[in-house]
Enzyme design. Structure first.
Site, short mmCIF file in Angstrom:
data_model
loop_
_atom_site.label_atom_id
_atom_site.label_comp_id
_atom_site.label_asym_id
_atom_site.label_seq_id
_atom_site.Cartn_x
_atom_site.Cartn_y
_atom_site.Cartn_z
N THR A 91 -11.20 0.83 2.07
CA THR A 91 -10.11 0.59 1.14
C THR A 91 -9.15 -0.46 1.66
O THR A 91 -9.13 -0.75 2.85
CB THR A 91 -9.34 1.88 0.83
N LYS B 152 -6.46 4.35 -6.06
CA LYS B 152 -5.91 4.76 -4.76
C LYS B 152 -4.40 4.56 -4.67
O LYS B 152 -3.81 4.81 -3.64
CB LYS B 152 -6.60 3.97 -3.65
N GLY C 52 0.19 4.89 -1.94
CA GLY C 52 -1.16 4.37 -1.80
C GLY C 52 -1.77 4.97 -0.56
O GLY C 52 -1.08 5.22 0.42
N SER D 210 -9.25 -0.80 5.77
CA SER D 210 -10.12 -1.73 6.48
C SER D 210 -9.79 -3.18 6.17
O SER D 210 -9.92 -4.05 7.02
CB SER D 210 -11.59 -1.44 6.16
#
Length: 175
Positions: A5, A37, A49, A128
Protein backbone atom coordinates in the site's frame (compact mmCIF):
# COMPACT_ATOMS: atom_id res chain seq x y z
CA UNK A 1 8.02 -1.64 6.29
CA UNK A 2 4.63 -2.84 5.11
CA UNK A 3 4.20 -4.11 1.57
CA UNK A 4 1.06 -3.59 -0.39
CA UNK A 5 0.00 0.00 0.00
CA UNK A 6 0.83 3.66 -0.21
CA UNK A 7 -0.89 6.37 1.84
CA UNK A 8 0.06 10.03 1.46
CA UNK A 9 -1.06 13.14 3.34
CA UNK A 10 -0.44 16.71 2.13
CA UNK A 11 -1.70 20.00 3.56
CA UNK A 12 -1.20 23.28 1.77
CA UNK A 13 -3.09 26.57 1.97
CA UNK A 14 -5.37 25.17 4.72
CA UNK A 15 -6.56 22.29 2.52
CA UNK A 16 -5.66 18.81 3.74
CA UNK A 17 -5.82 15.80 1.45
CA UNK A 18 -5.11 12.12 2.01
CA UNK A 19 -4.68 9.66 -0.85
CA UNK A 20 -4.42 5.90 -0.77
CA UNK A 21 -3.85 3.45 -3.58
CA UNK A 22 -6.26 0.57 -4.13
CA UNK A 23 -4.00 -2.45 -4.53
CA UNK A 24 -4.17 -5.44 -2.19
CA UNK A 25 -1.50 -8.10 -2.56
CA UNK A 26 -0.85 -11.50 -1.07
CA UNK A 27 2.80 -12.28 -1.58
CA UNK A 28 3.48 -11.45 -5.22
CA UNK A 29 -0.16 -11.77 -6.35
CA UNK A 30 -2.55 -8.84 -6.73
CA UNK A 31 -5.88 -9.80 -5.15
CA UNK A 32 -7.77 -6.53 -5.43
CA UNK A 33 -7.36 -3.31 -7.37
CA UNK A 34 -9.86 -0.93 -5.75
CA UNK A 35 -9.50 -1.30 -1.98
CA UNK A 36 -10.39 1.72 0.16
CA UNK A 37 -7.56 2.40 2.63
CA UNK A 38 -8.45 6.00 3.42
CA UNK A 39 -11.69 6.90 5.17
CA UNK A 40 -13.41 9.42 7.36
CA UNK A 41 -14.37 8.52 10.92
CA UNK A 42 -15.81 10.26 13.96
CA UNK A 43 -18.68 12.17 12.36
CA UNK A 44 -16.60 12.68 9.19
CA UNK A 45 -14.25 15.01 11.11
CA UNK A 46 -11.17 12.78 11.10
CA UNK A 47 -9.32 11.27 8.12
CA UNK A 48 -7.46 8.01 8.61
CA UNK A 49 -5.26 6.04 6.22
CA UNK A 50 -3.63 2.71 6.97
CA UNK A 51 -0.88 0.44 5.74
CA UNK A 52 -0.59 -3.15 6.86
CA UNK A 53 -3.02 -5.89 7.70
CA UNK A 54 -6.61 -4.96 6.85
CA UNK A 55 -8.13 -6.71 9.85
CA UNK A 56 -5.62 -5.01 12.13
CA UNK A 57 -6.40 -1.64 10.58
CA UNK A 58 -10.13 -2.05 11.16
CA UNK A 59 -9.43 -2.95 14.78
CA UNK A 60 -7.36 0.23 15.11
CA UNK A 61 -10.01 2.36 13.36
CA UNK A 62 -12.55 1.13 15.88
CA UNK A 63 -10.21 1.76 18.83
CA UNK A 64 -9.36 5.24 17.57
CA UNK A 65 -13.02 6.10 17.14
CA UNK A 66 -13.67 4.93 20.71
CA UNK A 67 -10.84 7.15 21.96
CA UNK A 68 -12.24 10.11 20.02
CA UNK A 69 -15.63 9.53 21.64
CA UNK A 70 -14.01 9.17 25.06
CA UNK A 71 -12.03 12.40 24.68
CA UNK A 72 -14.74 14.45 22.91
CA UNK A 73 -12.94 14.57 19.57
CA UNK A 74 -9.58 15.69 20.99
CA UNK A 75 -7.34 14.18 18.31
CA UNK A 76 -3.99 14.64 20.04
CA UNK A 77 -5.16 13.02 23.27
CA UNK A 78 -6.91 10.23 21.36
CA UNK A 79 -3.88 9.25 19.27
CA UNK A 80 -1.57 9.33 22.29
CA UNK A 81 -3.91 7.10 24.28
CA UNK A 82 -4.33 4.74 21.31
CA UNK A 83 -0.55 4.52 20.91
CA UNK A 84 -0.18 3.70 24.63
CA UNK A 85 -2.76 0.94 24.36
CA UNK A 86 -1.26 -0.33 21.11
CA UNK A 87 2.18 -0.53 22.68
CA UNK A 88 1.20 -2.07 26.02
CA UNK A 89 -1.88 -4.23 25.40
CA UNK A 90 -0.97 -7.91 24.87
CA UNK A 91 -3.47 -8.29 21.99
CA UNK A 92 -3.00 -4.91 20.33
CA UNK A 93 0.79 -5.00 20.25
CA UNK A 94 0.58 -7.91 17.79
CA UNK A 95 -1.27 -5.75 15.27
CA UNK A 96 0.76 -5.04 12.17
CA UNK A 97 -0.23 -1.69 10.74
CA UNK A 98 0.66 1.98 10.54
CA UNK A 99 -1.76 4.87 10.39
CA UNK A 100 -1.87 8.50 9.33
CA UNK A 101 -4.54 10.45 11.20
CA UNK A 102 -5.62 14.07 10.69
CA UNK A 103 -8.37 16.49 11.58
CA UNK A 104 -7.19 18.86 8.86
CA UNK A 105 -5.27 20.99 11.33
CA UNK A 106 -2.76 18.51 12.73
CA UNK A 107 -1.50 15.23 11.33
CA UNK A 108 0.00 12.25 13.14
CA UNK A 109 1.75 9.09 12.07
CA UNK A 110 1.09 6.18 14.45
CA UNK A 111 2.82 2.82 14.68
CA UNK A 112 2.65 -0.24 16.86
CA UNK A 113 5.95 0.51 18.54
CA UNK A 114 4.44 3.54 20.23
CA UNK A 115 5.33 6.20 17.67
CA UNK A 116 3.13 9.27 17.54
CA UNK A 117 4.91 11.56 15.12
CA UNK A 118 3.76 15.02 14.07
CA UNK A 119 5.90 15.83 11.02
CA UNK A 120 7.82 19.11 10.64
CA UNK A 121 6.18 19.83 7.29
CA UNK A 122 2.60 18.86 6.47
CA UNK A 123 3.62 15.97 4.23
CA UNK A 124 3.76 12.36 5.43
CA UNK A 125 3.50 8.94 3.79
CA UNK A 126 3.45 5.29 4.85
CA UNK A 127 3.51 1.88 3.22
CA UNK A 128 5.78 0.24 0.70
CA UNK A 129 5.44 3.16 -1.71
CA UNK A 130 5.59 5.70 1.11
CA UNK A 131 9.22 6.77 0.61
CA UNK A 132 8.60 7.40 -3.10
CA UNK A 133 5.35 9.31 -2.53
CA UNK A 134 6.90 11.31 0.33
CA UNK A 135 9.96 12.29 -1.70
CA UNK A 136 7.89 13.38 -4.70
CA UNK A 137 5.36 15.25 -2.53
CA UNK A 138 8.07 17.02 -0.55
CA UNK A 139 9.79 18.18 -3.74
CA UNK A 140 6.50 19.39 -5.23
CA UNK A 141 5.43 21.00 -1.94
CA UNK A 142 8.64 22.99 -1.64
CA UNK A 143 9.17 23.88 -5.31
CA UNK A 144 5.79 24.41 -6.98
CA UNK A 145 2.57 26.36 -6.56
CA UNK A 146 0.44 23.23 -7.01
CA UNK A 147 -2.49 22.69 -4.62
CA UNK A 148 -2.35 20.01 -1.94
CA UNK A 149 -4.60 17.74 -4.03
CA UNK A 150 -2.51 18.24 -7.18
CA UNK A 151 0.68 17.52 -5.22
CA UNK A 152 -0.80 14.39 -3.63
CA UNK A 153 -2.12 12.96 -6.90
CA UNK A 154 1.11 13.65 -8.82
CA UNK A 155 3.26 12.21 -6.03
CA UNK A 156 1.08 9.09 -5.88
CA UNK A 157 1.37 8.70 -9.66
CA UNK A 158 5.15 8.78 -9.27
CA UNK A 159 5.05 6.25 -6.42
CA UNK A 160 2.82 3.93 -8.49
CA UNK A 161 5.30 4.12 -11.38
CA UNK A 162 8.13 3.01 -9.07
CA UNK A 163 6.60 0.71 -6.42
CA UNK A 164 5.22 -2.64 -7.60
CA UNK A 165 2.89 -2.76 -4.57
CA UNK A 166 1.16 0.53 -5.49
CA UNK A 167 -1.45 1.07 -8.20
CA UNK A 168 -3.18 4.13 -9.65
CA UNK A 169 -6.69 3.42 -8.35
CA UNK A 170 -6.65 6.19 -5.77
CA UNK A 171 -9.06 7.07 -3.01
CA UNK A 172 -8.83 10.81 -2.39
CA UNK A 173 -10.34 12.39 0.72
CA UNK A 174 -10.13 16.02 1.81
CA UNK A 175 -10.90 17.68 5.08
Amino acid sequence: MFKGTTILFVKKDDKAVMVGDGQVTLGNTVLKHKARKVRKIYKDKILVGFAGSTADAFTLFSRLESKLEQFSGNLERSVIELAKDWRTDKYLRRLEAMMIVTDGKKVYLLSGVGDVVEPDIPVVAIGSGGPYAYSAAKALFENTKLSSEEIAKKAMDIAADVCIYTNKNFTVETI
